[in-house]
Design a protein around this motif. Sequence first.
Motif, PDB file in Angstrom:
ATOM      1  N   GLU A 148       0.739  -1.165  -0.261  1.00  0.00           N
ATOM      2  CA  GLU A 148      -0.076   0.014   0.097  1.00  0.00           C
ATOM      3  C   GLU A 148       0.756   1.425  -0.107  1.00  0.00           C
ATOM      4  O   GLU A 148       0.262   2.301  -0.107  1.00  0.00           O
ATOM      5  N   TYR A 149       2.056   1.148   0.334  1.00  0.00           N
ATOM      6  CA  TYR A 149       3.080   2.032   0.146  1.00  0.00           C
ATOM      7  C   TYR A 149       4.009   2.080  -0.940  1.00  0.00           C
ATOM      8  O   TYR A 149       4.858   2.822  -1.337  1.00  0.00           O
ATOM      9  N   ASP A 150       3.560   1.258  -1.943  1.00  0.00           N
ATOM     10  CA  ASP A 150       4.424   0.960  -3.257  1.00  0.00           C
ATOM     11  C   ASP A 150       3.351   1.938  -4.292  1.00  0.00           C
ATOM     12  O   ASP A 150       2.523   1.254  -4.670  1.00  0.00           O
ATOM     13  N   ALA A 151       4.026   2.971  -4.709  1.00  0.00           N
ATOM     14  CA  ALA A 151       3.401   3.741  -5.957  1.00  0.00           C
ATOM     15  C   ALA A 151       3.003   2.937  -7.115  1.00  0.00           C
ATOM     16  O   ALA A 151       1.984   3.136  -7.847  1.00  0.00           O
ATOM     17  N   GLU A 152       4.000   2.000  -7.512  1.00  0.00           N
ATOM     18  CA  GLU A 152       3.597   1.365  -8.715  1.00  0.00           C
ATOM     19  C   GLU A 152       2.577   0.414  -8.598  1.00  0.00           C
ATOM     20  O   GLU A 152       1.805   0.183  -9.641  1.00  0.00           O
TER      21      GLU A 152
END
Length: 370
Positions: free
Chosen positions: A294-298
């Motif tokens: 959920e903290y991975d922009a990809e």
Amino acid sequence: MLQKRDSSMNSESLLRAIRDLNIPGQIRIMEVCGTHTMAIARSGIKRLLPENIKLLSGPGCPVCVTPAADIDRILTLAMNREIILTTYGDMVRVPGSIPGDSLVRRRALGADVRVVYSPIDAIELAKQNPEREVVFLGVGFETTAPGTAAAVLSACDEQIRNFSVLSLLKSVEPALRSLISSEGFSVNGFLCPGHVAAIIGEKGFGFLSEEYHIPAVIAGFEAEDILAAIYRLLKQIAENKGKLENEYKRVVSENGNRAAQSAIEKCFVLRGDDWRGLGTIPDSGFSIIPELREYDAEYKFRLEKSADGRNRETGSGCRCGDVITGKAEPAECPFFGKRCVPEDPVGPCMVSGEGACAAAYKYMDIKWMK
């Protein structure tokens, strides 16, 4: 407390010792750190060395190794009106596959792009703007990976849901292995990056001597550090040895910084990644672990990698990929100093403060400018 530099020799005596070795034939030494590249140009070291000693720039500038296809993804993401895109300063002027298209241009078109000094600054922006998504561009090697990891872990602990990282972080070892194995590649020794080694330790570069039998020296960033490392490399070459030495013991330990390594392990896993000039390299990029996606922009913004990424990179005629793999010097690029200048760069090597072209242009390094 920091220790003193290992060698008590000053620059003049080091240069004299280098000349006294009098090694015949051309000697090719590659530095794999953008800070070394800039320090070498600023100090004029190339001009002081014997003519047969050639210093090459390797894939040590994190902005430079980011391929055009990834820059294009960033430019697309920047136009999302719900996003505040945060990044280090160098990245805002790196062009994508279309000349002149950069985050500076996208900001002029309305994108909310902000320069920050650390990912923690991006987290603060997320706290101040709870109605917006804040994305941090994670660029760098093992040197900056711990700080980015700490920011992700902090955001998770504080349950900050509107913060994410687009990880463009890369690992040095796989790139060096790929480079060494590439067709036609040949160097006599490596000047290893002190910053990266401070994190991964001496052992992190042991493979160069143990597996490839290539002389390697971990170096600091003062002119005398670099000259001392070059002397050690040349001495190994003269004695037909291939071992790893640590000139930067006042900062770099055998096993590195365990706390920083732990932060990386808690946040990232290695995956195949694309490099400018080197293509796709297995297990070379730091990807945020599934538990923190959920903290991975990809993942969060469904950012797809382009299948034609390499075509985008090579289509412009810019030779940045060749410069950072030791195949060409900056002045051998037809754009260098003409169409490509710091005020209007064609490629990232002229943009970054650690780029080989920027260093050559700024300090007019004579050996490069011939």
